[in-house]
Write a protein that holds these residues in place. Structure first.
Motif, PDB file in Angstrom:
ATOM      1  N   CYS A  12      33.520  48.572  38.366  1.00 15.78           N
ATOM      2  CA  CYS A  12      32.676  47.399  38.606  1.00 15.78           C
ATOM      3  C   CYS A  12      31.196  47.701  38.436  1.00 15.78           C
ATOM      4  O   CYS A  12      30.354  46.837  38.628  1.00 15.78           O
ATOM      5  CB  CYS A  12      32.932  46.842  39.997  1.00 15.78           C
ATOM      6  SG  CYS A  12      34.611  46.220  40.216  1.00 15.78           S
ATOM      7  N   THR A 258      39.046  41.111  34.090  1.00 12.28           N
ATOM      8  CA  THR A 258      40.275  41.394  34.823  1.00 12.28           C
ATOM      9  C   THR A 258      41.253  42.111  33.894  1.00 12.28           C
ATOM     10  O   THR A 258      41.080  42.138  32.672  1.00 12.28           O
ATOM     11  CB  THR A 258      40.932  40.098  35.325  1.00 12.28           C
ATOM     12  OG1 THR A 258      41.375  39.339  34.188  1.00 12.28           O
ATOM     13  CG2 THR A 258      39.965  39.268  36.158  1.00 12.28           C
ATOM     14  N   GLU A 332      41.764  47.257  39.981  1.00 14.49           N
ATOM     15  CA  GLU A 332      41.988  45.850  40.315  1.00 14.49           C
ATOM     16  C   GLU A 332      42.963  45.709  41.484  1.00 14.49           C
ATOM     17  O   GLU A 332      42.757  44.888  42.386  1.00 14.49           O
ATOM     18  CB  GLU A 332      42.511  45.093  39.093  1.00 14.49           C
ATOM     19  CG  GLU A 332      42.667  43.600  39.348  1.00 14.49           C
ATOM     20  CD  GLU A 332      42.998  42.835  38.095  1.00 14.49           C
ATOM     21  OE1 GLU A 332      44.104  42.270  38.015  1.00 14.49           O
ATOM     22  OE2 GLU A 332      42.124  42.785  37.194  1.00 14.49           O
ATOM     23  N   ARG A 336      42.071  43.904  45.006  1.00 11.83           N
ATOM     24  CA  ARG A 336      42.843  42.742  45.465  1.00 11.83           C
ATOM     25  C   ARG A 336      43.504  43.014  46.820  1.00 11.83           C
ATOM     26  O   ARG A 336      43.609  42.124  47.662  1.00 11.83           O
ATOM     27  CB  ARG A 336      43.885  42.362  44.418  1.00 11.83           C
ATOM     28  CG  ARG A 336      43.272  41.852  43.122  1.00 11.83           C
ATOM     29  CD  ARG A 336      44.312  41.495  42.083  1.00 11.83           C
ATOM     30  NE  ARG A 336      45.109  40.335  42.505  1.00 11.83           N
ATOM     31  CZ  ARG A 336      46.061  39.799  41.751  1.00 11.83           C
ATOM     32  NH1 ARG A 336      46.334  40.312  40.550  1.00 11.83           N
ATOM     33  NH2 ARG A 336      46.739  38.749  42.175  1.00 11.83           N
ATOM     34  N   TYR A 349      39.587  33.693  47.615  1.00 13.86           N
ATOM     35  CA  TYR A 349      39.533  34.440  46.361  1.00 13.86           C
ATOM     36  C   TYR A 349      40.889  34.857  45.792  1.00 13.86           C
ATOM     37  O   TYR A 349      40.974  35.190  44.606  1.00 13.86           O
ATOM     38  CB  TYR A 349      38.714  35.725  46.559  1.00 13.86           C
ATOM     39  CG  TYR A 349      37.362  35.535  47.177  1.00 13.86           C
ATOM     40  CD1 TYR A 349      36.432  34.659  46.625  1.00 13.86           C
ATOM     41  CD2 TYR A 349      36.970  36.256  48.314  1.00 13.86           C
ATOM     42  CE1 TYR A 349      35.169  34.493  47.184  1.00 13.86           C
ATOM     43  CE2 TYR A 349      35.709  36.111  48.876  1.00 13.86           C
ATOM     44  CZ  TYR A 349      34.821  35.225  48.315  1.00 13.86           C
ATOM     45  OH  TYR A 349      33.574  35.066  48.865  1.00 13.86           O
ATOM     46  N   ALA A 352      42.474  33.895  42.196  1.00 15.19           N
ATOM     47  CA  ALA A 352      41.651  33.913  40.989  1.00 15.19           C
ATOM     48  C   ALA A 352      42.281  34.711  39.855  1.00 15.19           C
ATOM     49  O   ALA A 352      42.269  34.283  38.696  1.00 15.19           O
ATOM     50  CB  ALA A 352      40.266  34.475  41.322  1.00 15.19           C
ATOM     51  N   TRP A 353      42.842  35.865  40.177  1.00 13.05           N
ATOM     52  CA  TRP A 353      43.402  36.722  39.131  1.00 13.05           C
ATOM     53  C   TRP A 353      44.619  36.073  38.461  1.00 13.05           C
ATOM     54  O   TRP A 353      44.767  36.114  37.244  1.00 13.05           O
ATOM     55  CB  TRP A 353      43.783  38.077  39.718  1.00 13.05           C
ATOM     56  CG  TRP A 353      42.595  38.906  40.077  1.00 13.05           C
ATOM     57  CD1 TRP A 353      41.956  39.811  39.284  1.00 13.05           C
ATOM     58  CD2 TRP A 353      41.876  38.903  41.323  1.00 13.05           C
ATOM     59  NE1 TRP A 353      40.896  40.377  39.951  1.00 13.05           N
ATOM     60  CE2 TRP A 353      40.821  39.851  41.206  1.00 13.05           C
ATOM     61  CE3 TRP A 353      42.034  38.215  42.525  1.00 13.05           C
ATOM     62  CZ2 TRP A 353      39.935  40.112  42.238  1.00 13.05           C
ATOM     63  CZ3 TRP A 353      41.143  38.466  43.565  1.00 13.05           C
ATOM     64  CH2 TRP A 353      40.107  39.393  43.426  1.00 13.05           C
ATOM     65  N   ASN A 528      37.210  30.921  37.995  1.00 15.32           N
ATOM     66  CA  ASN A 528      37.839  32.015  38.728  1.00 15.32           C
ATOM     67  C   ASN A 528      37.085  33.329  38.552  1.00 15.32           C
ATOM     68  O   ASN A 528      37.106  34.176  39.446  1.00 15.32           O
ATOM     69  CB  ASN A 528      39.304  32.141  38.317  1.00 15.32           C
ATOM     70  CG  ASN A 528      40.128  30.980  38.840  1.00 15.32           C
ATOM     71  OD1 ASN A 528      40.512  30.948  39.995  1.00 15.32           O
ATOM     72  ND2 ASN A 528      40.382  29.996  37.982  1.00 15.32           N
ATOM     73  N   ILE A 532      35.703  35.735  41.631  1.00 16.11           N
ATOM     74  CA  ILE A 532      35.819  37.195  41.699  1.00 16.11           C
ATOM     75  C   ILE A 532      34.444  37.821  41.883  1.00 16.11           C
ATOM     76  O   ILE A 532      34.275  38.772  42.659  1.00 16.11           O
ATOM     77  CB  ILE A 532      36.518  37.738  40.432  1.00 16.11           C
ATOM     78  CG1 ILE A 532      37.992  37.274  40.412  1.00 16.11           C
ATOM     79  CG2 ILE A 532      36.446  39.263  40.376  1.00 16.11           C
ATOM     80  CD1 ILE A 532      38.718  37.590  39.125  1.00 16.11           C
ATOM     81  N   ALA A 535      33.446  37.479  45.388  1.00 17.59           N
ATOM     82  CA  ALA A 535      34.184  38.430  46.222  1.00 17.59           C
ATOM     83  C   ALA A 535      33.550  39.809  46.148  1.00 17.59           C
ATOM     84  O   ALA A 535      33.432  40.515  47.164  1.00 17.59           O
ATOM     85  CB  ALA A 535      35.643  38.492  45.768  1.00 17.59           C
ATOM     86  N   GLN A 536      33.103  40.202  44.953  1.00 24.17           N
ATOM     87  CA  GLN A 536      32.445  41.495  44.799  1.00 24.17           C
ATOM     88  C   GLN A 536      31.120  41.529  45.565  1.00 24.17           C
ATOM     89  O   GLN A 536      30.805  42.516  46.230  1.00 24.17           O
ATOM     90  CB  GLN A 536      32.219  41.788  43.308  1.00 24.17           C
ATOM     91  CG  GLN A 536      33.515  42.082  42.559  1.00 24.17           C
ATOM     92  CD  GLN A 536      33.325  42.143  41.061  1.00 24.17           C
ATOM     93  OE1 GLN A 536      32.406  41.551  40.521  1.00 24.17           O
ATOM     94  NE2 GLN A 536      34.207  42.850  40.377  1.00 24.17           N
TER      95      GLN A 536
END
Length: 689
Positions: A12, A258, A332, A336, A349, A352-353, A528, A532, A535-536
Motif C-alpha cells: 500500500c 485489488t 489483501e 480484509r 467497507y 468493496a472487494w 468501492n 477501500i 478504510a486505509q
C-alpha cells in the motif's frame, strides 16, 4: 501476522521511508523524511519554485521551464509528434535534426499544449457531498457532473485549464489549476539517431548513451512568454551518491489495485494488448519496407508501438511473478481480515472487494465490444477520430456542461479544438493502413454476423472500405472540419462525407457499450475503490502517496548503480562509451555531426546516469534537480527492472535513467554550435567555453 502486516504496508506504500519510494504531490511532500535520510528538507518556497518551473505536455510527457523567456526542456521523443508533423520528404527534421538560429526560425507545433500547475485546492468535501448516499450509475453521474461544475467555475478563459483529480482511488479529490499554453514552438532537436541511440534493443536498459532532448518555447500574443521562476543549470551536474529530485507527471500506476483488478490485468487486459501491439509492429514494419517516404511517415508510429510493447511486457512479467503476486494476495487478505474483525468497519467497507471482483467479470463480458467501439485514445484512425469528435461535439456541446461526456466539458474544449483543427499532415497510405487494420480487428473480434460489423462493413472488405473512406473524405481539410464544427448538429446531421456518415452510424452502438461500461464497471470500481481508500486512511492515516494520475509529482533519490548478473552496474556513462558502442549500422550509428566533432569533445564527459528516483511513464522529459533546485539531468527512461513499477517499487534495482547535464551542454556547444540556446540556458557555462 506481523509479516503479513509488513507486506500490507509495503504494497500500500505505507512503509517507512527508508527506501526512495514515492511519487508525492507537492502539497503533501514528506520534507522531514527526506531530511531524515539525506540531511535536506525542501522548504515551501523551494517546492513552490520547482512546481512553477515544471510543466506538463498534454500528449503524455513532462518538461521544465529553463529560462525567463518561455524556454521549455523536454525529451526528443516527447516532441517527436511536432518534429515529424513539421517535417517533409525534403526537410526531414527527425533524421537531420533542427535548430532555430534566430527567434524568427522557431516554428509552431501543430498540436502541443503546455500546462503549468499554478494552484492545488482540496475539493474532497464538495465531491463527497454531491455523491453522498448514491451508488452505481447515479453515483457516477453525480460525481462527473460536480467535477464539471467545479472545473467550469475555476476556468476563467482558454488560457486556464482546470482538472478535478481523483487521488487515493477516491479518498481525496483535488482541483488542479493550470496556466494553459497552446502556441508552442520548436527551438532545437538533435538527430533521432542520437536521441534514440540504441533503438529498441537498448530501450529500458542501462548503460545508455542517448541525447534524448528537445527545446520548445511558449509564446503569448505572438511573443516569447515571460516565465519566472525557472530552473537554473548546475555547474557540475550529478555525481554518484548525490541527492536528486525528479519533478514530473507520472502517468498511471496500479499500486493500490485489488487482487481482482490485478488478475484482470494479468489474465485479460495485458495479453490482449500485447497481442494487438505485436500485430501492429509487424504491420508497420512491413509498411516501412515499401519505401523511404512510407518509412519516414510511419517511423514515429512504429517507435511508439515498440516502446509500448516492451513496457507492457515488463508489466506482464511482473504480474506473472508468483512470489510477487502471492504477496499481493496475502496483503489483501490480511487487510480484509483486520477490517472484518471490527463489525462497524466490516459493515462499511467489507463488501468493496467483492463488488470490484464482480465488476471485473462484467468487464470480461463486454471488453471486445468496448475496446473496438470506444477506444480510449484513438478511434480507428486520425480521420475517423476527427469524424467521431465532430459527430459527438454536435450532440454534446448544446447540453448543459455537467450533462456532457467528460471530454466535451467546457474546461476541455480548448484542447479538443486544438486537436481537431490541427494543421498536421494526414497521409492517405498510413490512414488506409490503420483504418483497414482496425476494421479487420472489429470483424475478427465481434464476428462477421455481429449487427455492428454488418452495419460498418456491409459487402465491403476492411481494406476496400478503408480505401474508399480515406479517398472520399474531405476531413483532411482543416477548413472543412472547422465548418462542420461551427455548424453544429444541423451541419453534421446533413453531411454526406463518408467518414461522418460512418461515425454517425456507429455512434449509437458505441454510446451504448460506453454507458454499460460506465454504469456496471467504472461506477462500481470508483465507489468501492473510494471505500477501500477510506478504510486505509482509517487504519493507517494519510502518510503515503497516491497512485500516479498524470499530475505533477516530486520524487527523491540518489545517483546510484544497481546489481546485474552478479556484478555492479556503474551509475554514470560517458561520451567515450557512445563512440565505443558506435557500429555504423542502425540503431547503433552515431550521426555524422557527432563523428565530425569527436576530436573537439572531452570523451570523459558524463553522458547518461541512473538514480533511485521513483518514476513511471509520463515522467519522460522531467528535470533531475539537486538540492539547490538546479538542473543536473533530464529523465528519458527507466531500466528494465523499473517496468514492474506500475505495481510496486524495489529500490535495490528500480532505476530512473537520465541524460547528464554535462552532456547536454557539451553537445550544444561542441557538436551543434548552438550558441544562442546555450547562452540562454546557461550563460555562465557559455561564457566559459
Amino acid at each position: 501476522m506481523k509479516r503479513l502486516l509488513a507486506i500490507v504496508l509495503l504494497v500500500c506504500g505505507l512503509r517507512a521511508a527508508r527506501a526512495d519510494e514515492g511519487m508525492w504531490t507537492f502539497d503533501q511532500f514528506p520534507s522531514e523524511k527526506v531530511k531524515e535520510k539525506y540531511g535536506f528538507a525542501p522548504s515551501r518556497e523551494w517546492l513552490d519554485h520547482v512546481r512553477l518551473s515544471s510543466v506538463r505536455l498534454a500528449g503524455g510527457c513532462s518538461g521544465s521551464i529553463v529560462s525567463p523567456f518561455g524556454l521549455v526542456m523536454t525529451n526528443h521523443h516527447c516532441a517527436r509528434s511536432c518534429i515529424e508533423q513539421l517535417s517533409t520528404a525534403e526537410k526531414d527534421w527527425m533524421a537531420g535534426g533542427f535548430q532555430a538560429r534566430s527567434a524568427e526560425d522557431e516554428v509552431r507545433c501543430p498540436e502541443i499544449e503546455v500546462n503549468q500547475l499554478t494552484e492545488i485546492t482540496d475539493v474532497t468535501d464538495r465531491i463527497n457531498a454531491a455523491t453522498r448516499g448514491l451508488t452505481d450509475r447515479k453515483y457516477n453521474e453525480a460525481q462527473k457532473a460536480e467535477m464539471s461544475r467545479i472545473e467550469k467555475e475555476c476556468a476563467s478563459g482558454d488560457d486556464v485549464r482546470c482538472d478535478v483529480v481523483t487521488l487515493y482511488r477516491g479518498g481525496r479529490y483535488s482541483l488542479y489549476k493550470y496556466r494553459r499554453s497552446q502556441d508552442v514552438r520548436l527551438v532545437f532537436a538533435p538527430e533521432s539517431a542520437i536521441a534514440f541511440f540504441g533503438g529498441d534493443p537498448d530501450n529500458f536498459m542501462f548503460p545508455r548513451y542517448d541525447l534524448d532532448v528537445a527545446f520548445l518555447r511558449i509564446y503569448e500574443n505572438g511573443k516569447p512568454a515571460r516565465t519566472d521562476p525557472y530552473l537554473h543549470w548546475s555547474p557540475s551536474g550529478a555525481n554518484e551518491g548525490d541527492l536528486t529530485f525528479v519533478s514530473g507527471h507520472p502517468g498511471t500506476t496500479s499500486r493500490l489495485y485489488t487482487v481482482a483488478q490485478l488478475e484482470y490485468e494479468r489474465d485479460v487486459a495485458l495479453p490482449d494488448r500485447l497481442l494487438r501491439l505485436s500485430e501492429e509492429r509487424g504491420m508497420l514494419t512491413e509498411f516501412q519496407n515499401r519505401g523511404p517516404e512510407l518509412a519516414r511517415i510511419s517511423k514515429s508510429a512504429l517507435l511508439g508501438v515498440e516502446n509500448s510493447l516492451k513496457g507492457l511486457k515488463g508489466r506482464y512479467e511482473a504480474l506473472l511473478n508468483k512470489t510477487f503476486f502471492a504477496s499481493r494476495v496475502a496483503a489483501e487478505q490480511a487487510f480484509r481480515e483486520r477490517i472484518d474483525r471490527d463489525p462497524v468497519r466490516k459493515k462499511v467497507y467489507g463488501g468493496a472487494w467483492g463488488a470490484i471482483a464482480h465488476a471485473k467479470e462484467e468487464q470480461k463480458r463486454i471488453r471486445k465490444r468496448y475496446s473496438n467501439l470506444e477506444p480510449s485514445r484513438r478511434f480507428w484512425s486520425t480521420l475517423m477520430d476527427h469524424a467521431r469528435t465532430l459527430v459527438r461535439s454536435a450532440e454534446e456541446i448544446p447540453k448543459p456542461n455537467e450533462k456532457r461526456l467528460r471530454e466535451f466539458s467546457d474546461s476541455r474544449l480548448p484542447a479538443l479544438r486544438q486537436g481537431l483543427f490541427s494543421t498536421a499532415p494526414v497521409y492517405d497510405d498510413l490512414e488506409i493502413l490503420n483504418l483497414a487494420f482496425a476494421l479487420t480487428k472489429l470483424r475478427e473480434e465481434l464476428g462477421p454476423d455481429d449487427p455492428v460489423v454488418k452495419k460498418v462493413l456491409g459487402q465491403d472488405s476492411p481494406r476496400d472500405l478503408a480505401s474508399a473512406l480515406v479517398k472520399g473524405t474531405r476531413l483532411k481539410e482543416v477548413g472543412f472540419r472547422k465548418a462542420l464544427f461551427d455548424g453544429g448538429e444541423a451541419a453534421v446531421q446533413v453531411s454526406t462525407d463518408p467518414m461522418i456518415v460512418l461515425a454517425r452510424r456507429v455512434d449509437p452502438d458505441a454510446r451504448a457499450v460506453r454507458q454499460n461500461y460506465e454504469d456496471e464497471i467504472e461506477a462500481v470500481e470508483k465507489k468501492n475503490g473510494e471505500l477501500i481508500a477510506r478504510a486505509q486512511f482509517d487504519l493507517y492515516g494519510t502518510g503515503t502517496y497516491p497512485d500516479a494520475t498524470f499530475t505533477l509529482r516530486l520524487s527523491y533519490g540518489q545517483v546510484k548503480g544497481f546489481p546485474e548478473d552478479g556484478g555492479p552496474v556503474a551509475p554514470v556513462t560517458t561520451l567515450r562509451g557512445a563512440f565505443d558502442r558506435h557500429t555504423g549500422k542502425e540503431p547503433f550509428a552515431l550521426p555524422a555531426s557527432w563523428l565530425a566533432a569527436r576530436d573537439r569533445l572531452d570523451l570523459d564527459t558524463p553522458m547518461d546516469f541512473c538514480t533511485t528516483n521513483d518514476i513511471i511513464g509520463g515522467n519522460s522529459g522531467s528535470p533531475v534537480i539537486d538540492r539547490e533546485a538546479r538542473i543536473v539531468g533530464l529523465i528519458f527512461d527507466g531500466n528494465i527492472h523499473s517496468l514492474g513499477g506500475d505495481y510496486g517499487f524495489d529500490d535495490s534495482v528500480n532505476r530512473a535513467v537520465a541524460v547528464h547535464s554535462a552532456a547536454l551542454l557539451s553537445a550544444l556547444d561542441k557538436i551543434y554550435d548552438a550558441r544562442r540556446l546555450l547562452q540562454e540556458i546557461a550563460p555562465a557555462a557559455s561564457s566559459d567555453r
